[in-house]
Design a protein around this motif. Sequence first.
Motif, mmCIF file in Angstrom:
data_model
loop_
_atom_site.group_PDB
_atom_site.id
_atom_site.type_symbol
_atom_site.label_atom_id
_atom_site.label_comp_id
_atom_site.label_asym_id
_atom_site.label_seq_id
_atom_site.Cartn_x
_atom_site.Cartn_y
_atom_site.Cartn_z
ATOM 1 N N CYS A 175 0.852 -1.173 0.000
ATOM 2 C CA CYS A 175 0.000 0.000 0.000
ATOM 3 C C CYS A 175 0.892 1.228 0.000
ATOM 4 C CB CYS A 175 -0.848 -0.040 1.268
ATOM 5 S SG CYS A 175 -2.092 1.217 1.337
ATOM 6 N N GLY A 176 0.580 2.222 -0.812
ATOM 7 C CA GLY A 176 1.473 3.384 -0.943
ATOM 8 C C GLY A 176 0.820 4.709 -0.628
ATOM 9 N N SER A 177 -0.287 4.691 0.112
ATOM 10 C CA SER A 177 -0.916 5.980 0.416
ATOM 11 C C SER A 177 -0.246 6.588 1.642
ATOM 12 C CB SER A 177 -2.409 5.786 0.659
ATOM 13 O OG SER A 177 -2.624 5.256 1.941
ATOM 14 N N PRO A 178 -0.255 7.931 1.783
ATOM 15 C CA PRO A 178 0.375 8.557 2.954
ATOM 16 C C PRO A 178 -0.245 8.068 4.254
ATOM 17 C CG PRO A 178 -0.368 10.240 1.372
ATOM 18 C CD PRO A 178 -0.867 8.918 0.879
ATOM 19 N N GLU A 179 -1.540 7.728 4.220
ATOM 20 C CA GLU A 179 -2.207 7.266 5.450
ATOM 21 C C GLU A 179 -1.719 5.891 5.861
ATOM 22 O OE1 GLU A 179 -3.983 8.452 2.783
ATOM 23 O OE2 GLU A 179 -4.152 10.438 3.709
ATOM 24 N N LEU A 180 -1.325 5.075 4.880
ATOM 25 C CA LEU A 180 -0.825 3.738 5.202
ATOM 26 C C LEU A 180 0.134 3.260 4.116
ATOM 27 C CD1 LEU A 180 -0.721 1.309 7.015
ATOM 28 C CD2 LEU A 180 -2.729 0.379 5.854
ATOM 29 N N GLU A 181 1.408 3.182 4.492
ATOM 30 C CA GLU A 181 2.423 2.650 3.581
ATOM 31 C C GLU A 181 2.843 1.274 4.091
ATOM 32 O OE1 GLU A 181 5.381 5.630 1.827
ATOM 33 O OE2 GLU A 181 4.880 6.483 3.768
ATOM 34 N N LEU A 182 2.718 0.286 3.223
ATOM 35 C CA LEU A 182 3.100 -1.088 3.568
ATOM 36 C C LEU A 182 3.850 -1.733 2.410
ATOM 37 C CD1 LEU A 182 -0.164 -2.448 5.265
ATOM 38 C CD2 LEU A 182 1.983 -1.848 6.394
ATOM 39 N N PRO A 183 4.947 -2.428 2.694
ATOM 40 C CA PRO A 183 5.656 -2.446 3.964
ATOM 41 C C PRO A 183 6.140 -1.039 4.330
ATOM 42 C CG PRO A 183 6.514 -4.120 2.460
ATOM 43 C CD PRO A 183 5.606 -3.254 1.664
ATOM 44 N N HIS A 184 6.454 -0.811 5.607
ATOM 45 C CA HIS A 184 6.939 0.491 6.038
ATOM 46 C C HIS A 184 8.212 0.821 5.254
ATOM 47 C CE1 HIS A 184 8.480 3.748 8.450
ATOM 48 N NE2 HIS A 184 7.377 3.753 9.170
ATOM 49 N N PRO A 185 8.232 1.996 4.571
ATOM 50 C CA PRO A 185 9.321 2.260 3.624
ATOM 51 C C PRO A 185 10.698 2.422 4.271
ATOM 52 C CG PRO A 185 7.888 4.200 3.856
ATOM 53 C CD PRO A 185 7.215 3.064 4.594
ATOM 54 N N ARG A 186 10.757 2.702 5.573
ATOM 55 C CA ARG A 186 12.063 2.950 6.198
ATOM 56 C C ARG A 186 12.527 1.818 7.116
ATOM 57 N NH1 ARG A 186 9.514 7.350 4.984
ATOM 58 N NH2 ARG A 186 7.980 7.172 6.621
ATOM 59 N N LEU A 187 11.815 0.707 7.106
ATOM 60 C CA LEU A 187 12.164 -0.329 8.097
ATOM 61 C C LEU A 187 13.560 -0.906 7.881
ATOM 62 C CD1 LEU A 187 11.863 -3.762 7.742
ATOM 63 C CD2 LEU A 187 9.659 -3.033 6.932
ATOM 64 N N GLY A 188 13.996 -0.997 6.620
ATOM 65 C CA GLY A 188 15.306 -1.590 6.343
ATOM 66 C C GLY A 188 16.482 -0.679 6.637
ATOM 67 N N GLU A 189 16.192 0.606 6.968
ATOM 68 C CA GLU A 189 17.280 1.568 7.238
ATOM 69 C C GLU A 189 17.506 1.747 8.723
ATOM 70 O OE1 GLU A 189 15.682 5.202 5.736
ATOM 71 O OE2 GLU A 189 15.222 4.334 3.780
ATOM 72 N N ARG A 190 16.668 1.118 9.570
ATOM 73 C CA ARG A 190 16.605 1.513 10.965
ATOM 74 C C ARG A 190 17.126 0.428 11.899
ATOM 75 N NH1 ARG A 190 10.704 4.604 10.978
ATOM 76 N NH2 ARG A 190 11.584 6.623 10.401
ATOM 77 N N ALA A 191 18.251 0.722 12.545
ATOM 78 C CA ALA A 191 18.781 -0.231 13.519
ATOM 79 C C ALA A 191 17.790 -0.449 14.654
ATOM 80 C CB ALA A 191 20.113 0.281 14.070
ATOM 81 N N PHE A 192 17.001 0.590 14.989
ATOM 82 C CA PHE A 192 16.070 0.456 16.115
ATOM 83 C C PHE A 192 14.897 -0.458 15.779
ATOM 84 C CE2 PHE A 192 14.731 4.524 14.088
ATOM 85 C CZ PHE A 192 13.376 4.294 13.884
ATOM 86 N N VAL A 193 14.738 -0.794 14.505
ATOM 87 C CA VAL A 193 13.746 -1.787 14.085
ATOM 88 C C VAL A 193 14.409 -3.139 13.812
ATOM 89 C CG1 VAL A 193 12.174 -2.410 12.203
ATOM 90 C CG2 VAL A 193 12.114 -0.096 13.152
ATOM 91 N N LEU A 194 15.556 -3.106 13.110
ATOM 92 C CA LEU A 194 16.204 -4.359 12.700
ATOM 93 C C LEU A 194 16.792 -5.123 13.886
ATOM 94 C CD1 LEU A 194 17.958 -3.152 9.416
ATOM 95 C CD2 LEU A 194 15.846 -4.498 9.635
ATOM 96 N N ALA A 195 17.336 -4.407 14.875
ATOM 97 C CA ALA A 195 17.916 -5.121 16.027
ATOM 98 C C ALA A 195 16.836 -5.907 16.789
ATOM 99 C CB ALA A 195 18.660 -4.150 16.947
ATOM 100 N N PRO A 196 15.665 -5.309 17.084
ATOM 101 C CA PRO A 196 14.619 -6.114 17.730
ATOM 102 C C PRO A 196 14.124 -7.267 16.856
ATOM 103 C CG PRO A 196 14.169 -3.764 18.033
ATOM 104 C CD PRO A 196 15.317 -3.867 17.086
ATOM 105 N N LEU A 197 13.951 -7.027 15.545
ATOM 106 C CA LEU A 197 13.507 -8.124 14.670
ATOM 107 C C LEU A 197 14.521 -9.265 14.682
ATOM 108 C CD1 LEU A 197 12.141 -6.217 11.517
ATOM 109 C CD2 LEU A 197 10.800 -7.598 13.126
ATOM 110 N N ALA A 198 15.815 -8.917 14.588
ATOM 111 C CA ALA A 198 16.862 -9.951 14.567
ATOM 112 C C ALA A 198 16.925 -10.679 15.900
ATOM 113 C CB ALA A 198 18.216 -9.317 14.222
#
Length: 201
Positions: free
Chosen positions: A130-153
Amino acid sequence: MVHSPADPLSVSLAIALGANLGDPVATFTAVRPQLEAELRAWAVAPLQLSWSPRFLTQPVGGPPGQPPYLNAVLLARLAAASLPGERWPDPTRLLARLLQLEATFGRERRERWGPRRLDLDLLWCGPFTCGSPELELPHPRLGERAFVLAPLAAIDPDLPLPVAPTGTPLTASAGLAALPRAALEPPPLVLPGEPGWPEGP
Ligand SMILES: Nc1ncnc2c1ncn2[C@@H]1O[C@H](COP(=O)(O)OP(=O)(O)OP(=O)(O)O)[C@@H](O)[C@H]1O
Ligand SMILES: Nc1nc2c(c(=O)[nH]1)N=C(CO)CN2
């Protein structure tokens, strides 16, 4: 929104939690059961939930001088066969529940990436794009963020991350290892588990 072919990601969803105002540890402990209840009410079908440990992280972007963040991720796996008619519930309804929870915890929006009492980001939601400003999926910045990737890993180093259809499959640990040095300076600090949040290093 478009359904893509079945793959492991198509039967999971992930939500990132962040907070750096008020008492983030107390906020996380309080919101955890509420988020689980909201998710189960939305999903209807049975869910298997996995929480990451909590991480203390440096603010990324936004105004200078913000306090450090507390971050964590909730991963939910759905038994696709148990979905009514094998149809996923509407992710916009889940987003509405997340925004409502943020508001309950006193979230105010002032400036982009400004400090906040509670942030709940939907990282991906099964097969939806989904690419609307109200809901973007997958989240466009998830792969750039250590604060997201470290918990996922920490939940599963081999967890595949959602990538563009032409992209190379990437796991959470590989995504974390591929971040530029600056994105890991200082590295996220994993907190020990405690009552109310048993997951630790
Ligand atoms: N995947 C998503 N998860 C949560 N909110 C989203 C998503 N995609 C779009 N939004 C929209 O983004 C709006 C602003 O969200 P918010 O202020 O929390 O952004 P942010 O968390 O500061 O920044 P970022 O999007 O970079 O994580 C929300 O009102 C929501 O409608
Ligand atoms: N460390 C950290 N930095 C951020 C965070 C966050 O949760 N943690 N969230 C942001 C917007 O979603 C912007 N920057």
